[in-house]
Every structure is written in C-alpha cells, then in structure tokens.
Design a protein around this motif. Sequence first.
Motif, PDB file in Angstrom:
ATOM      1  N   LYS A 101      16.328   5.843 -50.094  1.00 56.34           N
ATOM      2  CA  LYS A 101      15.824   6.100 -51.439  1.00 56.34           C
ATOM      3  C   LYS A 101      15.257   7.508 -51.479  1.00 56.34           C
ATOM      4  CE  LYS A 101      12.938   3.908 -54.966  1.00 56.34           C
ATOM      5  NZ  LYS A 101      12.024   2.782 -55.234  1.00 56.34           N
ATOM      6  N   PHE A 102      15.435   8.193 -52.602  1.00 52.69           N
ATOM      7  CA  PHE A 102      14.933   9.553 -52.785  1.00 52.69           C
ATOM      8  C   PHE A 102      14.748   9.746 -54.287  1.00 52.69           C
ATOM      9  CE2 PHE A 102      15.292  14.184 -53.150  1.00 52.69           C
ATOM     10  CZ  PHE A 102      14.519  14.607 -52.092  1.00 52.69           C
ATOM     11  N   LEU A 103      13.619   9.249 -54.809  1.00 49.56           N
ATOM     12  CA  LEU A 103      13.409   9.210 -56.250  1.00 49.56           C
ATOM     13  C   LEU A 103      12.162   9.999 -56.642  1.00 49.56           C
ATOM     14  CD1 LEU A 103      14.275   8.056 -59.019  1.00 49.56           C
ATOM     15  CD2 LEU A 103      12.786   6.114 -58.538  1.00 49.56           C
ATOM     16  N   LEU A 104      12.353  10.999 -57.485  1.00 43.86           N
ATOM     17  CA  LEU A 104      11.254  11.792 -57.999  1.00 43.86           C
ATOM     18  C   LEU A 104      10.312  10.910 -58.817  1.00 43.86           C
ATOM     19  CD1 LEU A 104       9.919  14.575 -58.647  1.00 43.86           C
ATOM     20  CD2 LEU A 104      11.479  14.701 -60.597  1.00 43.86           C
ATOM     21  N   VAL A 105       9.020  10.975 -58.515  1.00 45.30           N
ATOM     22  CA  VAL A 105       8.000  10.243 -59.269  1.00 45.30           C
ATOM     23  C   VAL A 105       7.347  11.188 -60.278  1.00 45.30           C
ATOM     24  CG1 VAL A 105       5.809   8.981 -59.109  1.00 45.30           C
ATOM     25  CG2 VAL A 105       7.583   8.647 -57.360  1.00 45.30           C
ATOM     26  N   SER A 106       6.875  12.336 -59.788  1.00 50.50           N
ATOM     27  CA  SER A 106       6.238  13.338 -60.638  1.00 50.50           C
ATOM     28  C   SER A 106       6.262  14.669 -59.895  1.00 50.50           C
ATOM     29  CB  SER A 106       4.806  12.922 -60.983  1.00 50.50           C
ATOM     30  OG  SER A 106       4.055  12.717 -59.800  1.00 50.50           O
ATOM     31  N   TYR A 107       5.923  15.740 -60.626  1.00 45.82           N
ATOM     32  CA  TYR A 107       5.963  17.059 -59.998  1.00 45.82           C
ATOM     33  C   TYR A 107       5.098  18.058 -60.753  1.00 45.82           C
ATOM     34  CZ  TYR A 107       9.196  18.587 -63.671  1.00 45.82           C
ATOM     35  OH  TYR A 107       9.769  18.915 -64.883  1.00 45.82           O
ATOM     36  N   LYS A 108       4.840  19.180 -60.079  1.00 47.14           N
ATOM     37  CA  LYS A 108       4.181  20.335 -60.666  1.00 47.14           C
ATOM     38  C   LYS A 108       5.035  21.547 -60.328  1.00 47.14           C
ATOM     39  CE  LYS A 108      -0.552  18.594 -60.130  1.00 47.14           C
ATOM     40  NZ  LYS A 108      -1.892  18.880 -59.568  1.00 47.14           N
ATOM     41  N   THR A 109       4.905  22.601 -61.121  1.00 41.65           N
ATOM     42  CA  THR A 109       5.647  23.829 -60.839  1.00 41.65           C
ATOM     43  C   THR A 109       4.669  24.988 -60.704  1.00 41.65           C
ATOM     44  OG1 THR A 109       5.971  24.240 -63.208  1.00 41.65           O
ATOM     45  CG2 THR A 109       7.759  23.111 -62.021  1.00 41.65           C
ATOM     46  N   MET A 128      10.622  29.927 -58.420  1.00 42.99           N
ATOM     47  CA  MET A 128       9.798  28.781 -58.810  1.00 42.99           C
ATOM     48  C   MET A 128       9.548  27.884 -57.617  1.00 42.99           C
ATOM     49  SD  MET A 128       8.483  27.250 -61.617  1.00 42.99           S
ATOM     50  CE  MET A 128       9.473  27.645 -63.045  1.00 42.99           C
ATOM     51  N   ASN A 129       8.290  27.481 -57.451  1.00 42.49           N
ATOM     52  CA  ASN A 129       7.930  26.453 -56.482  1.00 42.49           C
ATOM     53  C   ASN A 129       7.839  25.125 -57.219  1.00 42.49           C
ATOM     54  OD1 ASN A 129       7.630  27.852 -54.005  1.00 42.49           O
ATOM     55  ND2 ASN A 129       5.601  28.565 -54.590  1.00 42.49           N
ATOM     56  N   TYR A 130       8.363  24.087 -56.604  1.00 48.74           N
ATOM     57  CA  TYR A 130       8.250  22.726 -57.115  1.00 48.74           C
ATOM     58  C   TYR A 130       7.446  21.924 -56.099  1.00 48.74           C
ATOM     59  CZ  TYR A 130      11.993  23.945 -60.336  1.00 48.74           C
ATOM     60  OH  TYR A 130      12.734  24.549 -61.317  1.00 48.74           O
ATOM     61  N   PHE A 131       6.371  21.311 -56.559  1.00 46.74           N
ATOM     62  CA  PHE A 131       5.561  20.421 -55.732  1.00 46.74           C
ATOM     63  C   PHE A 131       5.857  19.021 -56.254  1.00 46.74           C
ATOM     64  CE2 PHE A 131       3.473  24.497 -55.741  1.00 46.74           C
ATOM     65  CZ  PHE A 131       3.122  24.686 -54.420  1.00 46.74           C
ATOM     66  N   ALA A 132       6.559  18.211 -55.471  1.00 49.32           N
ATOM     67  CA  ALA A 132       7.081  16.943 -55.970  1.00 49.32           C
ATOM     68  C   ALA A 132       6.611  15.757 -55.151  1.00 49.32           C
ATOM     69  CB  ALA A 132       8.606  16.987 -55.962  1.00 49.32           C
ATOM     70  N   LYS A 133       6.380  14.656 -55.852  1.00 46.60           N
ATOM     71  CA  LYS A 133       6.066  13.370 -55.218  1.00 46.60           C
ATOM     72  C   LYS A 133       7.358  12.555 -55.256  1.00 46.60           C
ATOM     73  CE  LYS A 133       2.198  11.336 -56.246  1.00 46.60           C
ATOM     74  NZ  LYS A 133       1.109  10.518 -56.854  1.00 46.60           N
ATOM     75  N   ILE A 134       7.837  12.165 -54.060  1.00 46.20           N
ATOM     76  CA  ILE A 134       9.113  11.478 -53.930  1.00 46.20           C
ATOM     77  C   ILE A 134       8.903  10.095 -53.326  1.00 46.20           C
ATOM     78  CG2 ILE A 134      11.417  11.545 -52.862  1.00 46.20           C
ATOM     79  CD1 ILE A 134      11.051  13.837 -54.806  1.00 46.20           C
ATOM     80  N   ASP A 135       9.461   9.089 -53.980  1.00 44.74           N
ATOM     81  CA  ASP A 135       9.458   7.709 -53.468  1.00 44.74           C
ATOM     82  C   ASP A 135      10.633   7.593 -52.512  1.00 44.74           C
ATOM     83  OD1 ASP A 135       9.732   4.959 -53.037  1.00 44.74           O
ATOM     84  OD2 ASP A 135       9.342   4.440 -55.127  1.00 44.74           O
ATOM     85  N   ILE A 136      10.337   7.274 -51.230  1.00 42.54           N
ATOM     86  CA  ILE A 136      11.414   7.155 -50.240  1.00 42.54           C
ATOM     87  C   ILE A 136      11.623   5.709 -49.796  1.00 42.54           C
ATOM     88  CG2 ILE A 136      11.311   9.554 -49.463  1.00 42.54           C
ATOM     89  CD1 ILE A 136       9.688   8.577 -47.018  1.00 42.54           C
ATOM     90  N   GLY A 137      11.068   4.780 -50.566  1.00 43.42           N
ATOM     91  CA  GLY A 137      11.315   3.363 -50.298  1.00 43.42           C
ATOM     92  C   GLY A 137      10.095   2.629 -49.783  1.00 43.42           C
ATOM     93  N   GLY A 138      10.073   1.337 -50.049  1.00 49.16           N
ATOM     94  CA  GLY A 138       8.917   0.537 -49.665  1.00 49.16           C
ATOM     95  C   GLY A 138       7.693   1.075 -50.371  1.00 49.16           C
ATOM     96  N   GLU A 139       6.650   1.268 -49.626  1.00 50.07           N
ATOM     97  CA  GLU A 139       5.438   1.885 -50.175  1.00 50.07           C
ATOM     98  C   GLU A 139       5.301   3.337 -49.731  1.00 50.07           C
ATOM     99  OE1 GLU A 139       3.216   0.454 -52.378  1.00 50.07           O
ATOM    100  OE2 GLU A 139       4.792  -1.068 -52.467  1.00 50.07           O
ATOM    101  N   GLU A 140       6.386   3.893 -49.168  1.00 50.91           N
ATOM    102  CA  GLU A 140       6.330   5.247 -48.619  1.00 50.91           C
ATOM    103  C   GLU A 140       6.638   6.304 -49.667  1.00 50.91           C
ATOM    104  OE1 GLU A 140       7.474   6.122 -44.310  1.00 50.91           O
ATOM    105  OE2 GLU A 140       8.964   4.661 -45.001  1.00 50.91           O
ATOM    106  N   THR A 198       0.386   8.333 -50.593  1.00 51.35           N
ATOM    107  CA  THR A 198       0.333   7.103 -51.390  1.00 51.35           C
ATOM    108  C   THR A 198       0.684   7.433 -52.832  1.00 51.35           C
ATOM    109  OG1 THR A 198      -1.987   7.349 -52.020  1.00 51.35           O
ATOM    110  CG2 THR A 198      -1.535   6.187 -49.936  1.00 51.35           C
ATOM    111  N   ARG A 199       1.021   6.423 -53.592  1.00 52.75           N
ATOM    112  CA  ARG A 199       1.368   6.590 -55.001  1.00 52.75           C
ATOM    113  C   ARG A 199       0.183   7.179 -55.783  1.00 52.75           C
ATOM    114  NH1 ARG A 199       5.818   5.276 -57.380  1.00 52.75           N
ATOM    115  NH2 ARG A 199       6.525   3.997 -55.651  1.00 52.75           N
ATOM    116  N   GLU A 200      -1.039   6.875 -55.356  1.00 51.99           N
ATOM    117  CA  GLU A 200      -2.228   7.307 -56.074  1.00 51.99           C
ATOM    118  C   GLU A 200      -2.615   8.761 -55.771  1.00 51.99           C
ATOM    119  OE1 GLU A 200      -2.103   4.426 -54.194  1.00 51.99           O
ATOM    120  OE2 GLU A 200      -1.706   3.195 -55.977  1.00 51.99           O
ATOM    121  N   GLU A 201      -2.164   9.299 -54.646  1.00 53.18           N
ATOM    122  CA  GLU A 201      -2.563  10.661 -54.270  1.00 53.18           C
ATOM    123  C   GLU A 201      -1.973  11.692 -55.210  1.00 53.18           C
ATOM    124  OE1 GLU A 201      -2.925  11.759 -49.907  1.00 53.18           O
ATOM    125  OE2 GLU A 201      -1.793   9.876 -49.799  1.00 53.18           O
ATOM    126  N   ASP A 202      -2.849  12.612 -55.648  1.00 54.20           N
ATOM    127  CA  ASP A 202      -2.419  13.694 -56.532  1.00 54.20           C
ATOM    128  C   ASP A 202      -1.637  14.727 -55.715  1.00 54.20           C
ATOM    129  OD1 ASP A 202      -2.233  15.176 -58.901  1.00 54.20           O
ATOM    130  OD2 ASP A 202      -4.050  16.305 -58.439  1.00 54.20           O
TER     131      ASP A 202
END
Length: 95
Positions: free
Chosen positions: A37-45, A51-63, A87-91
């Motif tokens: 799994k490699f799914l973008l959750v949210s990001y900042k630029t 351009m730098n992209y700071f991204a939160k990626i879901d890689i499966g399970g709770e990871e 974690t999902r909660e971490e900014d």
Amino acid sequence: MLAGGTSELKPYCEEVQQLLRAVKSELEEKMERKLDKFLLVSYKTQVVAGMNYFAKIDIGGEELVHLRVYRNLQGEVSLHSHQHPKTREEDIQYF
C-alpha cells in the motif's frame, strides 16, 4: 504561508499521489521491503528552487511514513528523506 515556510496541511490530491509514486521504489529500497500500500493521506508544500513535498503516506495496517520529496524546476522528482514509523495523529513537521 511564510516565505520559506511550509503551507497549511492539504488533503489527498490525485496529482500529488501520482507525483509521489515516482519515489515508491526508492522508499522500498531504503526501508528494505516491498510496500503493498502507498496511499497519500495529507501533505504540505514548500516553495524552494522547485518544490518540497512533505507527505504522510499510509503503507498498510497501522503503519504510516512521512516523506520529504523534492521536485526540481525541470520536473524531476527525488526522495530527500523519510521518517518511519509515524502515527495517523502525528502532524507533518519540517525535516
């Protein structure tokens, strides 16, 4: 956004998801494992010379993993660094 600072948090965007897919194999190499799994959750630029992209990626399970990806002015994309585990909660912070 402050000059040189990051943007506000942005939700999933298909265009950014596709851009980040370009670094998936490089991330797998650094993490020494295949990612099903490699799914973008949210990001900042951050506007730099490109351009730098700071991204939160879901890689499966709770990871989750945070990525810092750079796209230069020619459109070339590279993985700058990653942080794992997250974690999902971490900014997403600048790193």
